[in-house]
Design a protein around this motif. Structure first.
Motif, PDB file in Angstrom:
ATOM      1  N   GLU A  39       0.828  -1.204   0.000  1.00  0.00           N
ATOM      2  CA  GLU A  39       0.000   0.000   0.000  1.00  0.00           C
ATOM      3  C   GLU A  39       0.865   1.258   0.000  1.00  0.00           C
ATOM      4  O   GLU A  39       0.564   2.222  -0.696  1.00  0.00           O
ATOM      5  CB  GLU A  39      -0.935  -0.009   1.217  1.00  0.00           C
ATOM      6  CG  GLU A  39      -1.914   1.143   1.220  1.00  0.00           C
ATOM      7  CD  GLU A  39      -2.923   1.047   2.339  1.00  0.00           C
ATOM      8  OE1 GLU A  39      -3.766   1.953   2.424  1.00  0.00           O
ATOM      9  OE2 GLU A  39      -2.889   0.082   3.128  1.00  0.00           O
ATOM     10  N   GLU A  40       1.944   1.239   0.747  1.00  0.00           N
ATOM     11  CA  GLU A  40       2.843   2.399   0.799  1.00  0.00           C
ATOM     12  C   GLU A  40       3.467   2.680  -0.571  1.00  0.00           C
ATOM     13  O   GLU A  40       3.526   3.836  -1.011  1.00  0.00           O
ATOM     14  CB  GLU A  40       3.951   2.164   1.834  1.00  0.00           C
ATOM     15  CG  GLU A  40       4.891   3.343   1.987  1.00  0.00           C
ATOM     16  CD  GLU A  40       5.949   3.101   3.044  1.00  0.00           C
ATOM     17  OE1 GLU A  40       7.111   3.462   2.787  1.00  0.00           O
ATOM     18  OE2 GLU A  40       5.623   2.547   4.121  1.00  0.00           O
ATOM     19  N   GLU A  43       0.811   4.132  -2.853  1.00  0.00           N
ATOM     20  CA  GLU A  43       0.556   5.539  -2.545  1.00  0.00           C
ATOM     21  C   GLU A  43       1.664   6.442  -3.080  1.00  0.00           C
ATOM     22  O   GLU A  43       1.391   7.522  -3.593  1.00  0.00           O
ATOM     23  CB  GLU A  43       0.382   5.727  -1.036  1.00  0.00           C
ATOM     24  CG  GLU A  43      -0.920   5.149  -0.523  1.00  0.00           C
ATOM     25  CD  GLU A  43      -1.031   5.157   0.992  1.00  0.00           C
ATOM     26  OE1 GLU A  43      -0.074   5.562   1.682  1.00  0.00           O
ATOM     27  OE2 GLU A  43      -2.105   4.747   1.483  1.00  0.00           O
ATOM     28  N   ASP A  44       2.916   5.990  -2.967  1.00  0.00           N
ATOM     29  CA  ASP A  44       4.049   6.772  -3.478  1.00  0.00           C
ATOM     30  C   ASP A  44       3.952   6.972  -4.988  1.00  0.00           C
ATOM     31  O   ASP A  44       4.164   8.067  -5.496  1.00  0.00           O
ATOM     32  CB  ASP A  44       5.382   6.096  -3.135  1.00  0.00           C
ATOM     33  CG  ASP A  44       5.723   6.183  -1.659  1.00  0.00           C
ATOM     34  OD1 ASP A  44       5.084   6.963  -0.924  1.00  0.00           O
ATOM     35  OD2 ASP A  44       6.646   5.449  -1.231  1.00  0.00           O
ATOM     36  N   ALA A  46       1.176   6.562  -6.897  1.00  0.00           N
ATOM     37  CA  ALA A  46      -0.071   7.268  -7.213  1.00  0.00           C
ATOM     38  C   ALA A  46       0.068   8.775  -7.026  1.00  0.00           C
ATOM     39  O   ALA A  46      -0.485   9.559  -7.808  1.00  0.00           O
ATOM     40  CB  ALA A  46      -1.214   6.738  -6.351  1.00  0.00           C
ATOM     41  N   ALA A  47       0.828   9.185  -6.035  1.00  0.00           N
ATOM     42  CA  ALA A  47       0.996  10.611  -5.755  1.00  0.00           C
ATOM     43  C   ALA A  47       1.709  11.343  -6.889  1.00  0.00           C
ATOM     44  O   ALA A  47       1.591  12.569  -7.015  1.00  0.00           O
ATOM     45  CB  ALA A  47       1.768  10.797  -4.452  1.00  0.00           C
ATOM     46  N   ARG A  55      -5.329   6.887  -8.803  1.00  0.00           N
ATOM     47  CA  ARG A  55      -6.310   6.232  -7.920  1.00  0.00           C
ATOM     48  C   ARG A  55      -6.483   4.755  -8.234  1.00  0.00           C
ATOM     49  O   ARG A  55      -6.852   3.967  -7.366  1.00  0.00           O
ATOM     50  CB  ARG A  55      -7.653   6.955  -7.981  1.00  0.00           C
ATOM     51  CG  ARG A  55      -8.371   6.830  -9.295  1.00  0.00           C
ATOM     52  CD  ARG A  55      -9.670   7.670  -9.301  1.00  0.00           C
ATOM     53  NE  ARG A  55     -10.328   7.611 -10.585  1.00  0.00           N
ATOM     54  CZ  ARG A  55     -11.219   6.674 -10.915  1.00  0.00           C
ATOM     55  NH1 ARG A  55     -11.569   5.759 -10.052  1.00  0.00           N
ATOM     56  NH2 ARG A  55     -11.772   6.689 -12.119  1.00  0.00           N
ATOM     57  N   ASN A  58      -4.958   2.206  -5.862  1.00  0.00           N
ATOM     58  CA  ASN A  58      -5.435   2.049  -4.489  1.00  0.00           C
ATOM     59  C   ASN A  58      -6.922   1.782  -4.332  1.00  0.00           C
ATOM     60  O   ASN A  58      -7.338   1.230  -3.311  1.00  0.00           O
ATOM     61  CB  ASN A  58      -5.085   3.305  -3.680  1.00  0.00           C
ATOM     62  CG  ASN A  58      -3.599   3.426  -3.452  1.00  0.00           C
ATOM     63  OD1 ASN A  58      -2.989   2.542  -2.875  1.00  0.00           O
ATOM     64  ND2 ASN A  58      -3.007   4.517  -3.909  1.00  0.00           N
ATOM     65  N   HIS A  63      -3.670  -4.935  -1.417  1.00  0.00           N
ATOM     66  CA  HIS A  63      -2.235  -4.799  -1.709  1.00  0.00           C
ATOM     67  C   HIS A  63      -1.415  -5.986  -1.202  1.00  0.00           C
ATOM     68  O   HIS A  63      -1.857  -6.742  -0.348  1.00  0.00           O
ATOM     69  CB  HIS A  63      -1.691  -3.521  -1.056  1.00  0.00           C
ATOM     70  CG  HIS A  63      -2.321  -2.269  -1.556  1.00  0.00           C
ATOM     71  ND1 HIS A  63      -2.041  -1.736  -2.784  1.00  0.00           N
ATOM     72  CD2 HIS A  63      -3.249  -1.445  -1.004  1.00  0.00           C
ATOM     73  CE1 HIS A  63      -2.746  -0.634  -2.968  1.00  0.00           C
ATOM     74  NE2 HIS A  63      -3.500  -0.432  -1.896  1.00  0.00           N
TER      75      HIS A  63
END
Length: 134
Positions: A39-40, A43-44, A46-47, A55, A58, A63
């Motif tokens: 998940e981390e 997120e990295d 996706a940002a 999106r 996530n 995950h």
């Protein structure tokens, strides 16, 4: 890179008939990648992508699953709503990966995929990245 440019480039690289198929390919590939990574990490990555695209890594994703590249391709084919992607999920995956690497500009996706065990076959995912960089 914005959403429209991302989808247009995926359409061109994967030789898809339309933007709808390119969007379906992008969603299928990034959702499957999101399933494979933590998940981390998701997120990295996706940002650094356009919000509408990031999106997919996530949203409704479990995950950290462990599966090899043949399974990755099958999941992409099963998730896609476009016949061209179902018929050739590897080309779609390579196109989306190469555009995502360009869009992030950081090599984050290359770093994530390069951490997968070599015997799982994920080198095929990055084949499109190498071609796009030349």
């Amino acid at each position: 890179m914005d959403h429209d440019e991302f989808i247009g480039t995926v359409q061109q690289r994967a030789d898809l008939a339309g933007r709808g198929e390119a969007d379906s390919a992008t969603r299928a590939v990034l959702t499957t990648l999101g399933q494979r990574i933590t998940e981390e990490e998701a997120e990295d990555v996706a940002a650094q992508l356009p919000m509408e695209i990031g999106r997919y890594l996530n949203d409704d994703v479990e995950h950290g699953q462990q599966f090899d590249f043949p399974t990755f391709k099958q999941r992409v084919a099963d998730t896609a709503e476009a016949s061209d992607v179902e018929d050739d999920p590897e080309t779609a995956a390579q196109a989306v990966a190469s555009v995502a690497v360009e869009a992030t500009g950081t090599g984050q996706i290359q770093d994530v995929v390069s951490q997968f065990p070599e015997n799982e076959g994920y080198g095929g995912l990055l084949a499109g990245v190498e071609e796009a960089e030349t």
